[in-house]
Design a protein around this motif. Sequence first.
Motif, PDB file in Angstrom:
ATOM      1  N   ALA A   1       0.842  -1.246  -0.020  1.00 26.95           N
ATOM      2  CA  ALA A   1       0.100  -0.241  -0.045  1.00 26.95           C
ATOM      3  C   ALA A   1       0.936   1.155   0.001  1.00 26.95           C
ATOM      4  O   ALA A   1       0.599   2.153  -0.806  1.00 26.95           O
ATOM      5  N   GLU A   2       1.782   1.212   0.827  1.00 23.15           N
ATOM      6  CA  GLU A   2       2.849   2.291   0.558  1.00 23.15           C
ATOM      7  C   GLU A   2       3.637   2.682  -0.338  1.00 23.15           C
ATOM      8  O   GLU A   2       3.725   3.705  -0.980  1.00 23.15           O
ATOM      9  N   LEU A   3       3.928   1.508  -1.198  1.00 21.95           N
ATOM     10  CA  LEU A   3       4.551   1.545  -2.572  1.00 21.95           C
ATOM     11  C   LEU A   3       3.567   2.067  -3.611  1.00 21.95           C
ATOM     12  O   LEU A   3       3.983   3.362  -4.238  1.00 21.95           O
ATOM     13  N   ALA A   4       2.224   1.768  -3.387  1.00 22.42           N
ATOM     14  CA  ALA A   4       1.291   2.540  -4.351  1.00 22.42           C
ATOM     15  C   ALA A   4       0.880   3.923  -4.240  1.00 22.42           C
ATOM     16  O   ALA A   4       0.954   4.539  -5.047  1.00 22.42           O
ATOM     17  N   GLU A   5       1.039   4.203  -2.995  1.00 17.10           N
ATOM     18  CA  GLU A   5       0.683   5.605  -2.472  1.00 17.10           C
ATOM     19  C   GLU A   5       1.864   6.208  -2.729  1.00 17.10           C
ATOM     20  O   GLU A   5       1.782   7.627  -3.340  1.00 17.10           O
ATOM     21  N   LYS A   6       3.076   6.085  -2.652  1.00 18.71           N
ATOM     22  CA  LYS A   6       4.404   6.639  -3.096  1.00 18.71           C
ATOM     23  C   LYS A   6       4.368   6.948  -4.667  1.00 18.71           C
ATOM     24  O   LYS A   6       4.558   8.221  -5.078  1.00 18.71           O
ATOM     25  N   TYR A   7       3.685   6.123  -5.202  1.00 17.35           N
ATOM     26  CA  TYR A   7       3.526   6.592  -6.565  1.00 17.35           C
ATOM     27  C   TYR A   7       2.333   6.952  -7.212  1.00 17.35           C
ATOM     28  O   TYR A   7       1.944   7.178  -8.523  1.00 17.35           O
ATOM     29  N   GLY A   8       1.409   7.492  -6.278  1.00 17.04           N
ATOM     30  CA  GLY A   8       0.269   8.080  -6.814  1.00 17.04           C
ATOM     31  C   GLY A   8      -0.770   7.127  -7.503  1.00 17.04           C
ATOM     32  O   GLY A   8      -1.562   7.298  -8.398  1.00 17.04           O
ATOM     33  N   LEU A   9      -0.401   5.681  -7.188  1.00 18.29           N
ATOM     34  CA  LEU A   9      -1.300   4.754  -7.938  1.00 18.29           C
ATOM     35  C   LEU A   9      -2.545   4.060  -6.987  1.00 18.29           C
ATOM     36  O   LEU A   9      -2.211   3.847  -5.573  1.00 18.29           O
ATOM     37  N   THR A  10      -3.683   3.762  -7.530  1.00 22.39           N
ATOM     38  CA  THR A  10      -4.618   3.135  -6.822  1.00 22.39           C
ATOM     39  C   THR A  10      -4.981   2.125  -7.559  1.00 22.39           C
ATOM     40  O   THR A  10      -5.213   2.116  -8.841  1.00 22.39           O
ATOM     41  N   TYR A  11      -5.468   0.756  -6.765  1.00 23.19           N
ATOM     42  CA  TYR A  11      -5.941  -0.313  -7.470  1.00 23.19           C
ATOM     43  C   TYR A  11      -7.250  -0.341  -7.219  1.00 23.19           C
ATOM     44  O   TYR A  11      -7.831   0.070  -6.225  1.00 23.19           O
ATOM     45  N   GLY A  12      -7.983  -1.347  -8.030  1.00 22.35           N
ATOM     46  CA  GLY A  12      -9.530  -1.614  -7.833  1.00 22.35           C
ATOM     47  C   GLY A  12      -9.758  -2.841  -8.541  1.00 22.35           C
ATOM     48  O   GLY A  12      -9.009  -3.649  -9.195  1.00 22.35           O
ATOM     49  N   GLU A  13     -11.087  -2.965  -8.203  1.00 17.78           N
ATOM     50  CA  GLU A  13     -11.787  -4.271  -8.812  1.00 17.78           C
ATOM     51  C   GLU A  13     -12.938  -3.835  -9.370  1.00 17.78           C
ATOM     52  O   GLU A  13     -14.153  -3.864  -9.231  1.00 17.78           O
ATOM     53  N   PRO A  14     -12.881  -3.134 -10.853  1.00 22.61           N
ATOM     54  CA  PRO A  14     -14.028  -2.633 -11.316  1.00 22.61           C
ATOM     55  C   PRO A  14     -14.996  -3.877 -11.980  1.00 22.61           C
ATOM     56  O   PRO A  14     -14.452  -4.910 -11.828  1.00 22.61           O
ATOM     57  N   ASP A  15     -16.436  -3.422 -12.311  1.00 20.22           N
ATOM     58  CA  ASP A  15     -17.157  -4.318 -12.625  1.00 20.22           C
ATOM     59  C   ASP A  15     -16.897  -5.230 -13.683  1.00 20.22           C
ATOM     60  O   ASP A  15     -17.261  -6.352 -14.278  1.00 20.22           O
ATOM     61  N   TRP A  16     -16.073  -4.730 -14.780  1.00 24.15           N
ATOM     62  CA  TRP A  16     -15.608  -5.266 -16.018  1.00 24.15           C
ATOM     63  C   TRP A  16     -14.678  -6.258 -15.803  1.00 24.15           C
ATOM     64  O   TRP A  16     -14.316  -7.043 -16.858  1.00 24.15           O
ATOM     65  N   LEU A  17     -13.639  -6.369 -14.842  1.00 24.08           N
ATOM     66  CA  LEU A  17     -12.820  -7.341 -14.614  1.00 24.08           C
ATOM     67  C   LEU A  17     -13.057  -8.598 -14.776  1.00 24.08           C
ATOM     68  O   LEU A  17     -12.238  -9.561 -15.502  1.00 24.08           O
ATOM     69  N   ASP A  18     -14.079  -9.292 -14.091  1.00 29.39           N
ATOM     70  CA  ASP A  18     -13.998 -10.571 -14.125  1.00 29.39           C
ATOM     71  C   ASP A  18     -14.816 -11.084 -15.385  1.00 29.39           C
ATOM     72  O   ASP A  18     -14.423 -12.096 -15.997  1.00 29.39           O
ATOM     73  N   ASP A  19     -15.354 -10.138 -16.018  1.00 25.99           N
ATOM     74  CA  ASP A  19     -15.728 -10.650 -17.652  1.00 25.99           C
ATOM     75  C   ASP A  19     -14.685 -10.606 -18.649  1.00 25.99           C
ATOM     76  O   ASP A  19     -14.485 -11.527 -19.053  1.00 25.99           O
ATOM     77  N   ILE A  20     -13.579  -9.919 -18.414  1.00 26.28           N
ATOM     78  CA  ILE A  20     -12.505 -10.005 -19.178  1.00 26.28           C
ATOM     79  C   ILE A  20     -11.647 -11.031 -18.932  1.00 26.28           C
ATOM     80  O   ILE A  20     -10.975 -11.832 -19.797  1.00 26.28           O
TER      81      ILE A  20
END
Length: 174
Positions: free
Chosen positions: A141-160
């Motif tokens: 989480a600290e690494l993602a925050e350091k680089y201004g990055l957020t992860y998510g699980e959008p509703d389209w992910l499982d379909d792809i």
Amino acid sequence: MAAELSVVRAGEGESVAIPGFGAVFKLASRVPGAEVSIVEHPFAVGTITAPHRHTREDEHSIVLEGEIGFRSDDSEVVLGPGGYITKPRGQMHAMWNAGDQPGRIIEVITPGGFESYFRELSELLATPADGVPTAARPGFAELAEKYGLTYGEPDWLDDIVRRYALRAPTHGRG
């Protein structure tokens, strides 16, 4: 500071391992505020990146080999060699190998500096975690925050993942 002459021949560049795809640094920014960095990403068959959003960078991808799928917010496309796409900052996006052969892209990242994220992520993932999901690893989480990055699980992910018979992303999910 003026740019320096930089030469990287075919097959050259520092490489780091990230499960399913890697990063080969072709042009790394050398100073804060650098205008661009260029990274090559090989994509194994069945690989998708974890959906993520950049707050500071735009990414411009050029497909070199294979068929690579791109989803950025509500837009989805599969491109073959020679195809280009821009994924603007602020949009949730992911990339995947949409074919049955290994793929490879060049990523032009503006402004430069984000390429260091791949190096640090590779180091984090190289540490044994005894089955702990990547997103729950200490430091992720600290690494993602350091680089201004957020992860998510959008509703389209499982379909792809289903449509292209992909392995679910190995990082970004908790």
